[in-house]
Design an enzyme around this catalytic site. Structure first.
Site, PDB file in Angstrom:
ATOM      1  N   THR A 104     -13.197   0.741  -2.622  1.00 40.23           N
ATOM      2  CA  THR A 104     -12.470   1.204  -1.449  1.00 40.23           C
ATOM      3  C   THR A 104     -13.399   1.966  -0.498  1.00 40.23           C
ATOM      4  OG1 THR A 104     -10.459   2.362  -0.753  1.00 40.23           O
ATOM      5  CG2 THR A 104     -11.746   3.389  -2.508  1.00 40.23           C
ATOM      6  N   LYS A 123      -9.945   1.924  -8.626  1.00 43.74           N
ATOM      7  CA  LYS A 123     -10.476   2.081  -7.272  1.00 43.74           C
ATOM      8  C   LYS A 123     -11.622   3.091  -7.270  1.00 43.74           C
ATOM      9  CE  LYS A 123      -7.791   2.092  -3.599  1.00 43.74           C
ATOM     10  NZ  LYS A 123      -6.688   2.487  -2.674  1.00 43.74           N
ATOM     11  N   GLU A 139      -6.838   5.096  -8.369  1.00 48.23           N
ATOM     12  CA  GLU A 139      -8.094   5.550  -7.771  1.00 48.23           C
ATOM     13  C   GLU A 139      -8.733   6.736  -8.488  1.00 48.23           C
ATOM     14  OE1 GLU A 139      -9.848   6.515  -3.307  1.00 48.23           O
ATOM     15  OE2 GLU A 139      -7.998   5.388  -3.618  1.00 48.23           O
ATOM     16  N   PHE A 171     -11.632  -1.391   5.278  1.00 43.74           N
ATOM     17  CA  PHE A 171     -10.598  -0.646   6.007  1.00 43.74           C
ATOM     18  C   PHE A 171     -10.546  -1.053   7.478  1.00 43.74           C
ATOM     19  CE2 PHE A 171      -9.531   3.386   3.389  1.00 43.74           C
ATOM     20  CZ  PHE A 171      -9.409   2.617   2.240  1.00 43.74           C
ATOM     21  N   ASP A 229       0.862  -1.184   0.000  1.00 42.31           N
ATOM     22  CA  ASP A 229       0.000   0.000   0.000  1.00 42.31           C
ATOM     23  C   ASP A 229       0.897   1.232   0.000  1.00 42.31           C
ATOM     24  OD1 ASP A 229      -2.328   1.445   0.057  1.00 42.31           O
ATOM     25  OD2 ASP A 229      -2.629   1.268   2.214  1.00 42.31           O
TER      26      ASP A 229
END
Length: 368
Positions: free
Chosen positions: A168, A143, A107, A190, A28
């Site tokens: 996400t 994303k 994203e 998350f 990440d």
């Protein structure tokens, strides 16, 4: 010739290497050095990570490339900034794909989180830029925020365009169910942000990994998906400690920050598979269906998820705005013919003091 017992070999192995036997490890980060060091299968990025990387001197050439592209495309200042942003995100993705054998996640701007059509358009723009660079869409995950509109954008991208999506900012079970029914490729619940909320709102400051609210949330989602045979895979994200990571060993994928990857590489404790299909099949969860009304109600009933989704969108949007501001300043500097004195020093061997002695008609640019 002496042999090493399996138990001793396990103790010699790092927790990171043990984890890789049960789970696909993803980095990440937008930092290429970290990717080189830990050699993940895939890598994920987001506006905050790109902003941080774009400020690093080592990556200024990528920002410069994107700015040249944006200016060359022409149009209004807003269009030039937008084209530069798109190119920058894809440029980082291209560099990452040189270092990982799998996929990179790029994203879509969080400010589009409630506009399905604009999310689809931006995703296809990213895919077109990757294609121009010779990268097949199979190596890219788009994303999208896990709003109702984002999930429907994911459904459309998967069904109509064969574009794989990574959903996400996922915090609620309702979001996970809707994503599975939308047949998106992957979700990123998350873990750490769920833990953050519980620490801030319950008065409890510590949790063991097996009772961590984020770990429990991902475990439930994983079990639900596997029990009912959904094709969508689960990638735990946003970890706060290695205990959370190890408690989810066996999850399809886990995306982990460089700091925690470093800790896991130095940790030689035993990592045990905690999630698997057999356990999931035996769980007592029941299958549910959510239309838009049901989704909005069930998600709304989860205060933590509502607050963290809103907060996450705002934070990603804020970093996107910071990145835009940086790009606007850079574009203006280029158009005004301003010099990057540090770059000039490196290329020409001149000291900045000497450069300032020349009668330039433009001030020194702001360096980031």
């Amino acid at each position: 010739m002496s042999t090493v017992s399996p138990d001793k070999r396990r103790k010699m192995e790092s927790a990171l290497n043990q984890l890789r036997k049960h789970t696909v490890v993803v980095a990440d980060t937008g930092d290429f050095n970290a990717i080189d060091e830990y050699k993940p299968q895939d890598a994920t990025t987001n506006p905050s990570l790109i902003l941080a990387a774009a400020k690093m001197p080592a990556y200024q050439h990528l920002l410069d490339q994107a700015i040249k592209y944006g200016i060359a495309k022409g149009g209004t200042e807003e269009e030039q900034v937008a084209n530069t942003m798109d190119k920058l995100f894809v440029t980082f993705g291209l560099e990452i794909l040189k270092k990982v054998p799998g996929r990179v996640s790029t994203e879509v701007d969080a400010r589009l989180s409630f506009d399905k059509d604009e999310m689809v358009a931006k995703a296809l723009r990213f895919i077109a830029l990757y294609k121009e660079a010779g990268i097949d869409k199979e190596r890219v995950l788009i994303k999208l925020s896990s709003t109702w509109e984002g999930i429907q954008a994911g459904r459309e991208l998967e069904e109509k365009h064969g574009v794989h999506c990574n959903m996400t900012l996922l915090f609620s079970f309702a979001q996970a169910v809707a994503c599975a029914e939308g047949k998106v490729t992957l979700i990123s619940p998350f873990v750490g942000r769920i833990l953050d909320w519980h620490k801030e709102n319950t008065g409890r400051t510590s949790y063991e990994p097996h009772e961590d609210p984020g770990v429990l949330s991902v475990t439930k989602i994983y079990n639900y998906y596997k029990k009912f045979g959904y094709s969508t895979v689960v990638m735990g994200a946003s970890f706060r400690n290695t205990g959370e990571v190890k408690a989810l060993a066996g999850c399809d994928l886990l995306t982990i920050s460089p700091g925690l990857l470093a800790e896991l590489s130095q940790d030689h404790s035993t990592v045990t598979e905690m999630l698997n299909v057999e356990k999931a099949k035996a769980c007592d969860l029941e299958k549910i269906h959510l239309d838009e009304k049901d989704f909005r109600w069930q998600h709304n009933e989860d205060r933590m998820a509502v607050e963290k989704l809103s907060d996450g969108i705002r934070k990603f949007a804020a970093d996107a705005i910071k990145l835009e501001t940086m790009i606007k300043e850079k574009i203006l500097n280029v158009k005004n013919g301003q010099w990057d004195f540090k770059a000039l020093e490196r290329k020409c061997g001149l000291r900045v003091a000497h450069v300032h002695a020349v009668q330039l008609h433009t001030p020194s640019p702001t360096l980031v």
